[in-house]
Write a protein that holds these residues in place. Sequence first.
Motif: not given
Length: 98
Positions: A58-68
């Motif tokens: 398990r790792e903490d990361r940053e996600a980029i969500i590109t909204r449609a």
Amino acid sequence: MGLLTREIERVPCTVEISHKFESLHAHVRFNDGSVVHPGDAVKVQGPEIMAPFGEIVREDREAIITRASTIERLWTRMTGDFEVMELCEFSFSEEVTL
């Protein structure tokens, strides 16, 4: 969210990779409660995660969500069932031929 424009969100997430005999999976959980909708795209930042056999990492990361955009979201809802059906194979014959 506009009719033709996309929005980008950066959210903290937890990535879980399991490489066990009982379970082979990868899950991303958004720590702030964000939800992904039809047509949205998610990209997790950082190097790839390799889990040794028999372990869960398990790792903490940053996600980029590109909204449609609104049009993309509607198109995905209308055509999504057809794309899923492409994955199915139906056969009504008595013999299987390759």
